[in-house]
Write a protein that holds these residues in place. Structure first.
Motif, short mmCIF file in Angstrom:
data_model
loop_
_atom_site.label_atom_id
_atom_site.label_comp_id
_atom_site.label_asym_id
_atom_site.label_seq_id
_atom_site.Cartn_x
_atom_site.Cartn_y
_atom_site.Cartn_z
N ARG A 14 0.84 -1.21 0.00
CA ARG A 14 0.00 0.00 0.00
C ARG A 14 0.87 1.26 0.00
O ARG A 14 0.64 2.19 -0.77
N GLN A 71 -6.19 -1.71 -7.67
CA GLN A 71 -7.09 -2.11 -6.61
C GLN A 71 -8.49 -2.28 -7.18
O GLN A 71 -8.90 -1.54 -8.07
N ASP A 93 -11.58 -5.17 3.33
CA ASP A 93 -10.46 -5.38 2.41
C ASP A 93 -10.10 -6.85 2.32
O ASP A 93 -9.93 -7.53 3.34
N ASN A 120 -1.97 -7.02 -3.21
CA ASN A 120 -2.92 -5.97 -3.59
C ASN A 120 -4.21 -6.09 -2.79
O ASN A 120 -4.35 -6.99 -1.95
N THR A 121 -5.17 -5.21 -3.08
CA THR A 121 -6.38 -5.14 -2.27
C THR A 121 -7.63 -5.11 -3.15
O THR A 121 -7.66 -4.43 -4.18
#
Length: 793
Positions: free
Chosen positions: A52, A134, A192, A204-205
């Motif tokens: 992030r 994302q 998330d 990643n998210t």
């Protein structure tokens, strides 16, 4: 990422103790699954944070999608983390089979069809390529529905994938935002999900929003014992994230769908803008330098006027400045040419649900009319055709094209149709905005995970680079003449067929022959996908076998898997028909198991992972020009099934890559259909002149088949020969393509018996599947649309 086995075991033990107050040797398979999953999240947590932070320094892509059909997370994450071997050993020491632990996980109820599965593959590829991206969507409490087949009919029951919570989604309460509708406000609570890549430390998210009420309880109403009123606000808010694609056959259903779309796009944009301000201040002219937003079909297009609202109403920008930012920020993927999927919203409903957004949309409409007036001053008809608001309808696809810098199709043929037929006038107005991005699939889930036997053979022959560079598959082609390799592959295929046969017998009580041809059609139930054509042929073959028991055919097992939208009665009629024909054939001893028909109940990703590796034939029989791409065709291909289909969607590129001689193409082409549309099409001609077809179609109404008095079969019959107020008879050319379908099926049946030649064709398909990796697709999006570069931690 590698982790020492004893350290991982210690983390699992700790999580089981915390979650269930048990020692690891006391825990059952579900408890072990939960503990193991939590341990993996603990293992990746630092990398998740570092990813992030790394991404915040540069440009990011944000993928807005109404659905993400993720499937189970555990198995995929074990492979991507490189700890599958260690976990198997840990579980074996505990006396547990990893498959039993994996089966304790429910499929995430976040998607339904190809649109959602594509989004899931894209998430996998983004992180594996270390790209700063994302996903944004909705955390549906009950998914679309769990399908039960009762007396042949589809019955929808709630999909309870969250009944014990979800270990893979982490609540972020302090990132909550408020979404305002015309008559209410709701809280958008983010969850998330970590998206773990293969061969990378990056995590990643996928951020999913859950709708919650501003007030949890009307305490006065509760104390007055008016319990329904006490929870009315709560229920109305939570309905927004309760069901994927709620039935919209009424205005109330349509309102809920629009609320869903506005809910998740507004929450996501607020989130993006908040992060942008924290990192870059209030110079919003720089927003497109740091943010690119991909709209996955028309569901999230309401984001365009919503970003205008945020920039103008909240941040105080001038309209002209805000619009320049908006059209440099959004890109739009068109997934279909079907008019019902190119969403149009009734003005009255739109204005009621999101009044301010309606005002902004109307202003965008008038702004666009000014452009059209300038470009085409003497062509009023064209200006009216291209208007965003026409009569009392808002055309969301037109809003998407005007409000974005890129519009892409998802297969070469589809994009060509968009440019030169369906969106011809838009292409002439904005030629620089149109481009193609042929869809792809992740080979990690759809080969490495679901077909380890074939994966091991491939790695033995060419090494393991193919897992992240699928173009390496081309190196397999030289083995297509190696009889021992082909024999090895065919033995693997037989093993996968046995595994599927075991699953079908255990779950559905139907015994099938692994030596039969496995002819599989698994996809969303829609008329244009023509499951009806498939079952008509099966019924015709059944009649021919009854008339001639000595008819020489290789045994065939026809397998279907599909869900119909709850309000789509014609599709439900087709499901009932498939199941009734299956019952008729499977219980007829005269047929001697020469043909069997199976309908997979509640088809989902987990079932798909058994079906794709077992298939001999991949049914891709949509009406030419109607399937934008398809991704099931790619999953079949890379597992060694031959494509039997029309020249539609990505089938065109599949046969270009693997050779038309190694697949089975039949039926009308796009140009043939265009000719029929111009000159007229009379389905009564094939109905009366094609041998055996009238008998099959008439079975819908002559009492041969029984729809329990629902009228579903009569409606199917009428749709083919009489049409309806909203469409012409046989609009998807089922009857016209029937004879070509049957002839090609007969050729398949004869050629399957040549085992070596069939195996060679299948191997050539596997060898030429390299183009169809979502890694390639995402790399193209990143370079040509989003302008983002890898950021590896």
């Amino acid at each position: 990422m590698l982790i020492e086995k004893n350290l991982l075991k210690g983390r699992i033990e700790k999580q089981v103790e915390i979650l269930f107050n048990k020692s690891i040797d006391e825990a059952n398979s579900f408890e072990i699954y939960q503990g193991l999953s939590k341990a993996l999240i603990e293992t990746i947590s630092k990398n998740w944070l570092e990813t992030r932070k790394k991404y915040e320094s540069g440009k990011q892509a944000f993928y807005f999608s109404a659905e993400f059909l993720m499937g189970r997370a555990l198995g995929n994450n074990l492979i991507n983390l490189g700890v599958e071997k260690e976990v198997k050993e840990i579980l074996k020491e505990l006396g547990l089979d990893i498959n039993i632990v994996e089966d304790a996980e429910e499929d995430a109820g976040l998607g339904n069809g190809g649109l959602g599965r594509l989004a899931a593959c894209f998430m996998d590829s983004l992180v594996t390529l270390d790209l700063p991206g994302q996903g944004y969507g909705i955390k549906y409490k009950n998914g679309i529905f769990k399908q039960k087949i009762v007396n042949g009919f589809q019955i929808e029951t709630p999909e309870t994938w969250l009944k014990y919570g979800d270990v893979w989604t982490i609540c972020r309460p302090f990132d909550e935002v408020i979404v305002e509708f015309g008559d209410s406000k709701v809280r958008a609570v983010p969850y998330d999900m970590p998206i773990i890549g293969y061969g990378t430390e990056n995590v990643n998210t996928l951020r999913l929003w859950e709708a919650k009420s501003i007030n949890e309880l009307d305490l006065k109403a509760f104390n007055d014992q008016n319990y329904d009123k006490a929870l009315k606000e709560v229920n109305e808010a939570e309905d927004i994230s309760r069901i994927l694609y709620p039935n919209d056959s009424t205005n109330e259903g349509k309102k809920l769908r629009l609320k869903q779309q506005y809910f998740f796009t507004s929450a996501s944009l607020q989130d993006i803008v908040r992060k942008f301000k924290r990192l870059h201040g209030t110079d919003f002219g720089k927003l497109p330098e740091f943010v690119s937003i991909q709209l996955n079909d028309t569901h999230p297009v309401i984001a365009i006027p919503e970003l205008m609202r945020i920039l103008c109403d909240v941040e105080g920008l001038l309209w002209k400045d805000a619009w320049k930012i908006v059209e440099k920020t959004f890109a739009y993927t068109n997934h279909t040419i079907l008019s019902e999927a190119l969403e149009k919203w009734w003005i009255g409903l739109y204005e009621e649900v999101v009044p301010r957004i309606f005002q902004i949309t109307e202003r965008i409409h008038f702004q666009f009319l000014d452009l059209l007036e300038e470009k085409y001053p003497n062509d009023r008809a064209k200006r009216e055709r291209m208007s965003i608001i026409q009569g009392d309808l808002i055309h969301m696809a037109w809003l998407a094209i005007y409000g974005s810098f890129a519009t892409n199709g998802v297969a070469a043929l589809h994009t060509d149709i968009l440019k030169h037929i369906e969106l011809k006038e838009w292409y002439e107005l904005f030629p620089e905005r149109f481009l193609n991005k042929t869809n792809g699939i992740t080979q990690r889930r759809w080969l490495l995970q679901c077909n380890p036997e074939l994966s091991n053979l491939i790695t033995e022959l060419i090494g393991d680079r193919w897992v992240t560079d699928f173009s390496q598959m081309k190196n397999l082609e030289k083995y297509s003449a190696d009889k021992s390799i082909i024999e090895n592959f065919l033995n693997i295929k037989l093993e996968k067929k046995k595994q599927l046969a075991k699953y079908i017998e255990e779950t559905q009580g139907i015994k099938i022959n692994p030596d039969s041809i496995f002819d599989i059609q698994i996809k969303r139930l829609h008329e244009y996908k023509r499951q009806l054509l498939n079952i008509f042929h099966i019924l015709d073959l059944y009649y021919r076998l009854k008339e001639n028991p000595n008819l020489e055919i290789h045994p065939v097992t026809y397998i279907f898997g599909a869900k119909s939208a709850p309000g789509y009665m014609r599709a439900k009629g087709t499901i009932r028909l498939i199941n009734e024909v299956a019952n008729l054939i499977n219980n007829d001893k005269d047929i001697k198991d020469m043909i069997k028909v199976v309908f997979i109940e509640n088809y989902n990703v987990s079932a798909a992972q058994l079906l794709f590796p077992a298939a001999d034939i991949s049914e891709q029989i949509s009406t030419a020009g109607k399937e934008a791409s398809g991704t099931g065709n790619m999953k079949f291909m890379i597992n060694g099934a031959l494509t039997f289909g029309t020249l539609d969607g990505a089938n065109v590129e599949i046969v270009e890559e693997a050779g038309i001689e190694n697949n089975y193409i039949f039926g009308l082409k796009v140009e043939d259909i265009e000719k029929f549309k111009k000159e007229g099409y009379n389905p009564n001609i094939p109905y009366r002149n094609t041998v055996g077809l009238k008998r099959v179609v008439d079975a819908l109404i002559d009492g041969t088949l029984n729809d329990e008095g629902t009228g579903l079969y009569k409606e199917l019959y009428d749709s083919l020969l009489k049409g309806a107020s909203w469409h012409k008879p046989d609009q998807y050319f089922v009857l016209q393509d029937f004879e070509a379908f049957r002839e090609t099926q007969e050729r398949i049946n004869k050629e399957f018996s040549n085992r070596e030649n069939w195996g060679k064709k299948a191997w050539i398909n596997i060898s030429n599947g390299g183009k169809f990796s979502s890694d390639r697709t995402i790399d193209e999006y990143a370079k040509e649309i989003w302008k983002i570069a890898p950021q590896r931690i």
